[in-house]
Scaffold this motif. Structure first.
Motif, PDB file in Angstrom:
ATOM      1  N   GLN A   1       9.335  10.642  -7.832  1.00 45.67           N
ATOM      2  CA  GLN A   1       9.574   9.286  -7.854  1.00 45.67           C
ATOM      3  C   GLN A   1       9.304   8.484  -6.493  1.00 45.67           C
ATOM      4  OE1 GLN A   1      11.228   6.202  -7.786  1.00 45.67           O
ATOM      5  NE2 GLN A   1       9.527   5.047  -8.330  1.00 45.67           N
ATOM      6  N   SER A   2      10.414   8.689  -5.915  1.00 43.10           N
ATOM      7  CA  SER A   2      10.520   7.987  -4.419  1.00 43.10           C
ATOM      8  C   SER A   2       9.301   8.322  -3.531  1.00 43.10           C
ATOM      9  CB  SER A   2      11.737   8.417  -3.785  1.00 43.10           C
ATOM     10  OG  SER A   2      11.862   9.766  -3.473  1.00 43.10           O
ATOM     11  N   ARG A   3       8.578   9.592  -3.780  1.00 40.16           N
ATOM     12  CA  ARG A   3       7.481   9.639  -2.807  1.00 40.16           C
ATOM     13  C   ARG A   3       6.204   8.890  -3.507  1.00 40.16           C
ATOM     14  NH1 ARG A   3      10.276  14.634  -2.444  1.00 40.16           N
ATOM     15  NH2 ARG A   3       9.837  15.637  -0.278  1.00 40.16           N
ATOM     16  N   VAL A   4       6.075   8.575  -4.649  1.00 36.09           N
ATOM     17  CA  VAL A   4       5.230   8.055  -5.330  1.00 36.09           C
ATOM     18  C   VAL A   4       5.306   6.533  -4.887  1.00 36.09           C
ATOM     19  CG1 VAL A   4       4.100   7.216  -7.567  1.00 36.09           C
ATOM     20  CG2 VAL A   4       4.996   9.453  -7.124  1.00 36.09           C
ATOM     21  N   GLN A   5       6.564   6.002  -4.763  1.00 31.71           N
ATOM     22  CA  GLN A   5       7.015   4.670  -4.602  1.00 31.71           C
ATOM     23  C   GLN A   5       6.397   4.168  -3.085  1.00 31.71           C
ATOM     24  OE1 GLN A   5       8.874   2.743  -7.273  1.00 31.71           O
ATOM     25  NE2 GLN A   5       8.858   0.688  -6.417  1.00 31.71           N
ATOM     26  N   ARG A   6       7.012   5.465  -2.478  1.00 35.07           N
ATOM     27  CA  ARG A   6       6.861   5.067  -0.953  1.00 35.07           C
ATOM     28  C   ARG A   6       5.169   5.222  -0.647  1.00 35.07           C
ATOM     29  NH1 ARG A   6      10.170   9.037   1.647  1.00 35.07           N
ATOM     30  NH2 ARG A   6       8.599  10.574   1.451  1.00 35.07           N
ATOM     31  N   SER A   7       4.503   6.129  -1.166  1.00 33.63           N
ATOM     32  CA  SER A   7       3.101   6.249  -1.079  1.00 33.63           C
ATOM     33  C   SER A   7       2.284   4.883  -1.288  1.00 33.63           C
ATOM     34  CB  SER A   7       2.402   7.382  -1.713  1.00 33.63           C
ATOM     35  OG  SER A   7       1.322   7.395  -1.972  1.00 33.63           O
ATOM     36  N   LEU A   8       2.727   4.330  -2.256  1.00 31.97           N
ATOM     37  CA  LEU A   8       2.061   3.276  -2.667  1.00 31.97           C
ATOM     38  C   LEU A   8       2.423   2.069  -1.712  1.00 31.97           C
ATOM     39  CD1 LEU A   8       1.369   4.482  -5.454  1.00 31.97           C
ATOM     40  CD2 LEU A   8       1.925   2.595  -6.754  1.00 31.97           C
ATOM     41  N   ILE A   9       3.510   1.895  -1.439  1.00 24.61           N
ATOM     42  CA  ILE A   9       4.007   0.923  -0.546  1.00 24.61           C
ATOM     43  C   ILE A   9       3.413   1.053   0.800  1.00 24.61           C
ATOM     44  CG2 ILE A   9       5.799   0.183   1.006  1.00 24.61           C
ATOM     45  CD1 ILE A   9       7.852   0.625  -1.507  1.00 24.61           C
ATOM     46  N   GLU A  10       3.346   2.402   1.335  1.00 20.84           N
ATOM     47  CA  GLU A  10       2.583   2.309   2.690  1.00 20.84           C
ATOM     48  C   GLU A  10       1.069   2.367   2.681  1.00 20.84           C
ATOM     49  OE1 GLU A  10       5.791   5.980   4.303  1.00 20.84           O
ATOM     50  OE2 GLU A  10       4.009   6.522   3.507  1.00 20.84           O
ATOM     51  N   ARG A  11       0.473   2.502   1.508  1.00 22.95           N
ATOM     52  CA  ARG A  11      -1.001   2.092   1.116  1.00 22.95           C
ATOM     53  C   ARG A  11      -1.178   0.774   0.849  1.00 22.95           C
ATOM     54  NH1 ARG A  11      -0.924   7.666  -0.361  1.00 22.95           N
ATOM     55  NH2 ARG A  11      -2.727   8.739   0.514  1.00 22.95           N
ATOM     56  N   GLY A  12      -0.203   0.000   0.966  1.00 21.53           N
ATOM     57  CA  GLY A  12      -0.287  -1.427   0.806  1.00 21.53           C
ATOM     58  C   GLY A  12      -0.702  -1.985  -0.582  1.00 21.53           C
ATOM     59  N   VAL A  13      -0.389  -1.129  -1.440  1.00 20.98           N
ATOM     60  CA  VAL A  13      -0.494  -1.767  -2.971  1.00 20.98           C
ATOM     61  C   VAL A  13       0.734  -2.634  -3.063  1.00 20.98           C
ATOM     62  CG1 VAL A  13      -0.137  -0.591  -5.189  1.00 20.98           C
ATOM     63  CG2 VAL A  13      -1.137   0.591  -3.551  1.00 20.98           C
ATOM     64  N   ARG A  14       0.430  -3.901  -3.817  1.00 22.03           N
ATOM     65  CA  ARG A  14       1.204  -4.740  -4.177  1.00 22.03           C
ATOM     66  C   ARG A  14       1.989  -4.375  -5.458  1.00 22.03           C
ATOM     67  NH1 ARG A  14      -0.440 -10.567  -6.052  1.00 22.03           N
ATOM     68  NH2 ARG A  14       1.351 -10.946  -7.425  1.00 22.03           N
ATOM     69  N   ILE A  15       3.120  -3.975  -5.502  1.00 20.60           N
ATOM     70  CA  ILE A  15       3.823  -3.577  -6.758  1.00 20.60           C
ATOM     71  C   ILE A  15       4.381  -4.804  -7.526  1.00 20.60           C
ATOM     72  CG2 ILE A  15       5.589  -2.123  -7.593  1.00 20.60           C
ATOM     73  CD1 ILE A  15       5.001  -0.120  -5.193  1.00 20.60           C
ATOM     74  N   VAL A  16       4.231  -5.036  -8.859  1.00 19.68           N
ATOM     75  CA  VAL A  16       4.776  -5.901  -9.616  1.00 19.68           C
ATOM     76  C   VAL A  16       5.642  -5.312 -10.624  1.00 19.68           C
ATOM     77  CG1 VAL A  16       4.682  -8.287 -10.771  1.00 19.68           C
ATOM     78  CG2 VAL A  16       2.970  -7.444  -9.032  1.00 19.68           C
ATOM     79  N   PRO A  17       6.896  -4.837 -10.458  1.00 12.10           N
ATOM     80  CA  PRO A  17       7.421  -4.113 -11.431  1.00 12.10           C
ATOM     81  C   PRO A  17       7.975  -5.315 -12.754  1.00 12.10           C
ATOM     82  CG  PRO A  17       8.901  -4.568  -9.609  1.00 12.10           C
ATOM     83  CD  PRO A  17       7.666  -5.144  -9.190  1.00 12.10           C
ATOM     84  N   LEU A  18       8.595  -4.639 -13.679  1.00 16.34           N
ATOM     85  CA  LEU A  18       9.140  -5.385 -14.651  1.00 16.34           C
ATOM     86  C   LEU A  18       8.261  -6.675 -15.298  1.00 16.34           C
ATOM     87  CD1 LEU A  18      12.978  -5.506 -13.123  1.00 16.34           C
ATOM     88  CD2 LEU A  18      12.013  -4.166 -15.075  1.00 16.34           C
ATOM     89  N   HIS A  19       6.937  -6.493 -15.283  1.00 15.97           N
ATOM     90  CA  HIS A  19       6.241  -7.248 -15.962  1.00 15.97           C
ATOM     91  C   HIS A  19       5.220  -6.649 -16.834  1.00 15.97           C
ATOM     92  CE1 HIS A  19       7.652 -10.011 -12.776  1.00 15.97           C
ATOM     93  NE2 HIS A  19       6.948 -10.981 -13.630  1.00 15.97           N
TER      94      HIS A  19
END
Ligand code: ADP
Ligand code: SF4
Length: 709
Positions: free
Chosen positions: A567-585
């Protein structure tokens, strides 16, 4: 036979202290969710590895004392004599098949939470537990350390009595006390157990010396040691303190079992670490420093890689956890030159997820894993066919391929019909996504096997209708027509779907796997599935240059991947690729040019402008063929079974398992089949001395397991 195929070096015996391994294949300790709760299942699984040719077969981590209580996880346990009968099941099973049995003694320090025993949690220094549970470990004083050393020594003696040949001191994965003492991140002591490396390594040295003194005349003593924490300069590094520890203790253990920490680094998935043998650069120095045999891991699937690692004097033993799970008969297949028959691990960590869930192990590639005792499944042997001659399997995804392969192995004339031009169903489609290419091994293995068989006919571009099936005249039909992703937003949080305005492009994962490119402009991915595919698609689209917004009702991206250590690798990968993450929605509505999100707690709305919405919500089963066949007049079919994702959408592992099960159970007595699921290891309630039958309370609350229930 082993000399003939170029792999003979792998079949040389190797001495480990007072014992000798028959070859170089070494199943290192691995968790499996069976353990002390399901000892018969664990013993049967380990014995299967021995039968498959492994020279050493290890337990998983084995708690040595109630202060190392890993409940609710099902590890092994050797707290006292009463644990020995369960462990003996394993040593006897392993010995019977000619292998050595190893036990990984463990005291887990603050990695254990002692939820069952409620004992104090111990650590080198005062510290919080790893989980959010609001409880702390206390720094061990000198008497605690003395006691711990005695527990370890006593456990080693018990392990010897249980029949183990190799006894481990375990300092790896950030999971045990000797490693916690070694690493400054866990140890800020100022006494002789803290400070200098020599002081921090003192406990490890003492454990090795005391274990050798206690059992070293008959048992080998192994050290499992993580040479690198993979944290760069913030942690232990192989070329600095990691090496210094091996130099300091070099001849003390009889065997060095070396890897990297933590577990998520040791058991990396192919998604984030595609290179088999990825630990070599970290561990290759060890053999230069010690004369003792060395075992290492890193998804060692390929026999050529194995040979080169031995020839280059990187290792003496080929260590494996996952490759031995995916194919318990890997050594035998290499020895017999059946290289093409190896079921290679795909590095998906579904096996790991079983341990993190505390449930019996399962494997994507090997559906028999964990079922050796309960269902008596043997990975290489299957019952021959009964009275029926032929079977038709419709759909060549993982369920259909596995079903067809096992039916063919049983001796039926098998016809496999696939609608699309390619065999494999969801497997090659998902494997085409970023990071998942190794998953193709699931269909490659099965397609290759089917191609070798004279009793199989395979047809692609063949979408069958009910009348086509009737026309074929094969009376036994397995329908494995799979599932497809929904477009209407229906899922966990929107049980009736989401309102979608005309004008918005709504896509599904199937569209992306079919090669559809989202229109210009931001893509809103709505991940209500919360498995792996939403995160993979986000990476893939961002990599292709799309602006991606990733919305999910979950608190993190792809929460399922916590179970696979990703999971932490997935989240980091999205952040590094500039994906805007909107959790809890959650997705409340889709407008013509935007998505309307709302907070899962407060319902506060949030508008996200986008040109397309990619719905990753739920799958719909493809059952129309099955329903049509079911309604045929005059019942022309003797067998009609719906399997795989068409019956229950799930993991690829679930589809393979369903296909396997259907093939195994074909022509079996239904009453017997129904019994399989009830085969459990049940706690027997001992009646204490002085208490007659029907005593309400048992004053000796320990239990034994009995089988065959
Ligand atoms: P599973 O995971 O259960 O194996 P998949 O979705 O991976 O399911 O595979 C199902 C396969 O069935 C797909 O490749 C699909 O093309 C095929 N299929 C679906 N309907 C038919 C049909 N009527 N005739 C032949 N093949 C079909
Ligand atoms: Fe390999 Fe996946 Fe099987 Fe684990 S579940 S052994 S990672 S194929």
């Amino acid at each position: 036979m082993s000399g003939a195929n170029g792999y003979s070096i792998l079949f040389e015996p190797v001495r480990i202290g007072p014992v000798t391994a028959r070859n170089r294949f070494y199943q290192v300790p691995h968790c499996n969710g069976l353990g002390h709760l399901r000892p018969q299942a664990e013993a049967a699984m380990r014995a299967m590895k021995a039968e498959g040719g492994w020279a050493v077969v290890s337990t998983q981590e084995t708690e040595i004392h109630p202060t190392s209580d890993l409940s609710p996880y099902a590890e092994n346990r050797i707290w006292d004599e009463r644990d020995l009968p369960a462990l003996r099941l394993m040593t006897e099973g392993v010995h019977e098949k000619g292998a050595l049995a190893a036990i990984q003694l463990a005291h887990n320090g603050h990695h254990a939470q002692n939820h069952l025993t409620r004992a104090p949690v111990l650590a080198p220094s005062d510290m919080s537990l790893e989980t959010p549970y609001p409880k702390q470990a206390r720094a061990m004083d000198k008497s605690d350390i003395r006691e711990f050393r005695k527990w370890h020594r006593d456990a080693a003696l018990r392990a010897r009595d249980a029949g183990f040949d190799i006894i481990y001191v375990y300092a790896g994965h950030h999971m045990t006390l000797p490693q916690h003492f070694l690493l400054p991140q866990f140890n800020d002591r100022s006494d002789e157990y803290g400070g200098s490396l020599e002081n921090r390594a003192r406990l490890m040295r003492e454990l090795l010396e005391e274990t050798k003194e206690a059992v070293g005349d008959t048992c080998a003593v192994a050290l499992r040691f993580a040479v690198d924490e993979m944290m760069g300069g913030d942690g232990m590094q192989a070329h600095e303190e990691g090496r210094a520890v091996v130099e300091m203790l070099s001849e003390l253990p009889d065997l060095w079992d070396v890897n990297v920490a933590d577990w998520s680094n040791d058991s990396q998935t192919t998604r984030f670490q595609p290179q088999d043998g990825f630990q070599t650069d970290y561990i290759k120095f060890v053999k230069q420093v010690t004369s003792k045999p060395v075992v290492a891991v890193g998804r060692l699937n390929s026999p050529d890689l194995m040979v080169s690692m031995v020839r280059k004097r990187i290792v003496d033993f080929i260590g494996a956890a996952r490759p031995s799970i995916a194919d318990p008969f890997l050594p035998k297949k290499i020895e017999e030159g059946r290289i093409d028959e190896i079921r290679e691990c795909i590095g998906c960590n579904i096996c790991v997820s079983s341990d993190t869930l505390g449930i019996p192990i399962r494997c994507t590639q090997n559906p028999t894993m964990g079922e050796e005792w309960r269902r008596k499944w043997h990975p290489e042997i299957i019952a021959p066919k009964g009275r029926e001659e032929a079977a038709l399997v419709v759909g060549a995804g993982p369920a259909g391929l596995e079903c067809a392969m096992q039916l063919a192995r049983r001796g039926y004339e098998v016809t496999l019909a696939e609608a699309s031009p390619e065999l494999g169903g969801r497997v090659p489609r998902e494997a085409s996504l970023l990071g998942l290419s190794a998953w193709k091994r699931v269909s490659d293995h099965r397609v290759y096997d089917l191609q070798q068989r004279g009793n199989v006919q395979m047809f692609t571009d063949s979408r069958l209708s009910a009348s086509d099936v009737v026309e074929l005249g094969i009376p036994n039909v397995f329908v494995a027509t799979g599932s497809h992703w929904r477009r209407d937003g229906r899922g966990r949080t929107a049980k009736r779907g989401v309102e979608i305005a005309a004008g918005m492009t709504v896509l599904t994962p199937d569209d992306i796997m079919d090669g559809t490119v989202p229109p210009q402009g931001p893509v809103l991915i709505y991940d209500d599935d919360q498995g792996y595919i939403g995160g993979v698609l986000a990476e893939q689209l961002a990599e292709a240059g799309h602006e991606v917004i990733f919305a999910t009702p979950a608190a993190v991206v792809s929460p399922f991947t916590e179970l696979t250590l990703e999971q932490s690798r997935v989240q980091r990968s999205l952040i590094e690729r500039g994906v805007r993450i909107v959790p809890l929605h959650r997705l409340a509505r889709v407008g013509a040019e935007h998505g309307e999100l709302s907070c899962v707690y407060s319902d506060k709305p949030q508008r996200v402008d986008c040109a397309s919405v990619l719905m990753v919500t739920e799958r719909q089963r493809n059952t129309s063929l099955f329903e049509d066949l079911r309604q045929l007049p005059d019942a022309p079919l003797r067998t009609l079974e719906l399997i795989g994702d068409a019956a229950n959408p799930g993991l690829i592992a679930d589809a393979v398992y369903a296909g396997h099960m259907a093939a195994r159970n074909f022509e079996r007595d239904p009453a017997e089949v129904a019994q399989d699921i009830y085969r459990r290891e049940i706690i027997s309630l001992e009646t204490a001395p002085g208490q007659g039958r029907g005593a309400r309370y048992n004053t000796r609350p320990e239990f034994e397991h009995v089988g065959n229930n």
